[in-house]
Design a protein around this motif. Structure first.
Motif, PDB file in Angstrom:
ATOM      1  N   CYS A  92      -1.858   0.112   3.963  1.00 49.31           N
ATOM      2  CA  CYS A  92      -1.281   0.747   2.456  1.00 49.31           C
ATOM      3  C   CYS A  92      -2.356   0.766   1.552  1.00 49.31           C
ATOM      4  O   CYS A  92      -2.583   1.629   0.897  1.00 49.31           O
ATOM      5  N   LYS A  93      -3.152  -0.295   1.262  1.00 46.82           N
ATOM      6  CA  LYS A  93      -4.241  -0.389   0.361  1.00 46.82           C
ATOM      7  C   LYS A  93      -5.495   0.630   0.762  1.00 46.82           C
ATOM      8  O   LYS A  93      -5.887   1.330  -0.110  1.00 46.82           O
ATOM      9  N   LEU A  94      -5.752   0.654   1.881  1.00 47.34           N
ATOM     10  CA  LEU A  94      -7.010   1.583   2.355  1.00 47.34           C
ATOM     11  C   LEU A  94      -6.627   3.068   2.336  1.00 47.34           C
ATOM     12  O   LEU A  94      -7.204   3.818   1.641  1.00 47.34           O
ATOM     13  N   CYS A  95      -5.462   3.408   2.501  1.00 49.06           N
ATOM     14  CA  CYS A  95      -4.759   4.681   2.686  1.00 49.06           C
ATOM     15  C   CYS A  95      -4.157   5.145   1.538  1.00 49.06           C
ATOM     16  O   CYS A  95      -3.834   6.388   1.592  1.00 49.06           O
ATOM     17  N   HIS A  96      -3.866   4.335   0.650  1.00 51.89           N
ATOM     18  CA  HIS A  96      -3.268   4.788  -0.505  1.00 51.89           C
ATOM     19  C   HIS A  96      -1.568   5.212  -0.259  1.00 51.89           C
ATOM     20  O   HIS A  96      -1.322   6.305  -0.504  1.00 51.89           O
ATOM     21  N   VAL A  97      -1.034   4.487   0.600  1.00 56.66           N
ATOM     22  CA  VAL A  97       0.502   4.975   1.221  1.00 56.66           C
ATOM     23  C   VAL A  97       1.211   3.804   1.128  1.00 56.66           C
ATOM     24  O   VAL A  97       0.846   2.647   1.089  1.00 56.66           O
ATOM     25  N   THR A  98       2.596   3.941   1.067  1.00 51.04           N
ATOM     26  CA  THR A  98       3.606   3.037   0.988  1.00 51.04           C
ATOM     27  C   THR A  98       4.091   2.505   2.470  1.00 51.04           C
ATOM     28  O   THR A  98       3.788   3.397   3.430  1.00 51.04           O
ATOM     29  N   LYS A  99       4.738   1.552   2.623  1.00 44.82           N
ATOM     30  CA  LYS A  99       5.210   0.951   3.848  1.00 44.82           C
ATOM     31  C   LYS A  99       6.041   2.074   4.487  1.00 44.82           C
ATOM     32  O   LYS A  99       6.066   2.356   5.590  1.00 44.82           O
ATOM     33  N   LYS A 100       6.898   2.356   3.520  1.00 43.89           N
ATOM     34  CA  LYS A 100       8.085   3.373   4.103  1.00 43.89           C
ATOM     35  C   LYS A 100       7.415   4.543   4.644  1.00 43.89           C
ATOM     36  O   LYS A 100       8.009   5.112   5.522  1.00 43.89           O
ATOM     37  N   ALA A 101       6.391   4.802   4.048  1.00 40.33           N
ATOM     38  CA  ALA A 101       5.692   6.371   4.476  1.00 40.33           C
ATOM     39  C   ALA A 101       5.259   6.042   5.983  1.00 40.33           C
ATOM     40  O   ALA A 101       5.385   6.860   6.875  1.00 40.33           O
ATOM     41  N   LEU A 102       4.597   5.082   5.956  1.00 45.78           N
ATOM     42  CA  LEU A 102       4.008   4.647   7.508  1.00 45.78           C
ATOM     43  C   LEU A 102       5.204   4.416   8.591  1.00 45.78           C
ATOM     44  O   LEU A 102       4.968   4.874   9.595  1.00 45.78           O
TER      45      LEU A 102
END
Length: 293
Positions: free
Chosen positions: A7-17
Motif C-alpha cells: 500500500c505504501k509503495l504503490c499508493h493504493v488502499t487495502k480495499k483496492a488490493l
C-alpha cells in the motif's frame, strides 16, 4: 512483501488490493498465517493497474490488457477512443456555445448531420438510431466490435446499408418480448458485455487452460441442450426463431458483411474464432487419444 508495505509503495488502499485480487488481476501468495505475500510480479502488475486506471480504463478492460501480449497495440485502441471522446466533448461545447448565441435549431441540426459520422462511434450511432431495447440488444451482442468511427466512404456506405436493413426488419412480438426481458433491473448489460468480451479473450489467449477450467460448465451446457427441459423451453423456441429470422432476412449478407467493413476488431475476432475452433477440435482429439492409451 506484506499488504501494508505494498500500500505504501504503490499508493493504493487495502480495499483496492482486495478488489483487484477478487477480480483476478493479481494472485498474491497466501501464507499459513493468512497474510498475503505480494511478489515483485504482483507489485509490477499493481503499478500497471494504477497507471491504466489513471488513463480512465475500466478494471474489466484492464484485465483484458494484462492478458494481452501486444500491449502497445491494444493501448492504441483506448487512445483512439479517448481522442474520439475528447473531440466529441469539444464539439458538444461548440454546439452549446452556438446555441447560447443564436438558438438556431435548423442550422445546428444540419451541422450535426454533416459532422455526426466522425464524432460518434458506430455503437453510439446505433443506440441513437434505435432507442429502447432494440438498440441495447444490438449493443449487447456487438458493442465490443463497434468502437470505431466512420472515417471512410466505404464505412459510411456500409453503415447506411446496415441501418437500412435494421430499420426495415419486421420483428415478431415474441422476439420483442424476449429482448425486453433481458433488459430489466436484474441485469447490468454493460457488465455482461464486458464478461462476454473477457471470456472470449481468455479463450483466444490460452484455449487449453480455458477449456480445462470450464470443462464442467461446457459439459453441463451440452447436457442441457440435449435435455427435454431445453427442447420445451422458451429459450430454444426463441433461438430457433432467431435462426429462421436471420436466414429469411438476409442477415449474413446485409448485417455481417457490412459489420466486417465497419469493424477491424470484428474481422480479427472472426479470424481468432476460426483458429479457436481448430484448436478445440485438436484439443479434444488429443485428449481422447490420450484416454485411449
Amino acid at each position: 512483501m506484506l499488504i501494508k508495505d505494498v500500500c505504501k509503495l504503490c499508493h493504493v488502499t487495502k480495499k483496492a488490493l482486495v478488489y483487484y485480487e477478487d477480480k483476478g488481476l493479481i494472485s498474491p501468495l497466501i501464507m499459513e498465517n493468512g497474510y498475503r505475500d505480494y511478489s515483485q510480479k504482483d507489485i509490477k502488475i499493481i503499478k500497471e493497474i494504477c497507471v491504466l486506471r489513471h488513463c480512465g480504463i475500466s478494471v474489466s478492460d484492464i484485465k483484458i490488457i494484462l492478458l494481452d501480449t501486444n500491449k502497445k497495440t491494444v493501448i492504441k485502441k483506448y487512445q483512439k477512443l479517448n481522442n474520439l471522446h475528447i473531440e466529441s466533448y469539444l464539439k458538444m461545447n461548440e454546439s452549446l456555445q452556438r446555441l447560447t448565441q443564436n438558438y438556431d435549431i435548423e442550422k445546428e441540426f444540419n451541422h450535426l448531420v454533416e459532422k455526426n459520422d466522425c464524432l460518434l462511434t458506430v455503437r453510439e450511432k446505433l443506440i441513437l438510431a434505435f432507442p429502447g431495447c432494440y438498440g441495447l440488444f444490438l449493443s449487447l451482442h456487438f458493442g465490443r466490435f463497434l468502437n470505431e468511427s466512420i472515417d471512410t466512404k466505404e464505412k459510411h456506405k456500409a453503415y447506411v446499408q446496415m441501418i437500412h436493413y435494421l430499420d426495415h426488419l419486421v420483428i415478431s412480438q415474441e422476439l420483442v418480448d424476449y429482448m425486453k426481458s433481458i433488459f430489466n433491473d436484474k441485469y447490468d448489460i454493460f457488465a455482461l458485455e464486458q464478461q462476454i468480451y473477457l471470456d472470449t479473450t481468455n479463450a483466444f489467449h490460452d484455449f487449453e487452460n480455458y477449456f480445462k477450467e470450464h470443462q464442467e460448465q461446457l459439459e453441463n451446457y451440452i447436457e442441457y441442450k440435449l435435455s427435454d427441459e431445453y427442447k420445451d423451453s422458451l429459450v430454444k423456441k426463441v433461438q430457433e426463431e432467431i435462426l429462421i429470422f436471420q436466414k429469411e432476412t438476409g442477415y449474413q449478407d446485409n448485417f455481417i458483411e457490412n459489420l466486417k467493413i465497419l469493424s477491424s476488431s470484428y474481422r480479427e475476432y472472426l479470424h481468432q474464432l476460426e483458429k479457436l475452433k481448430k484448436q478445440y477440435i485438436y484439443f479434444h482429439k488429443s485428449k481422447n487419444s490420450h484416454q485411449m492409451l
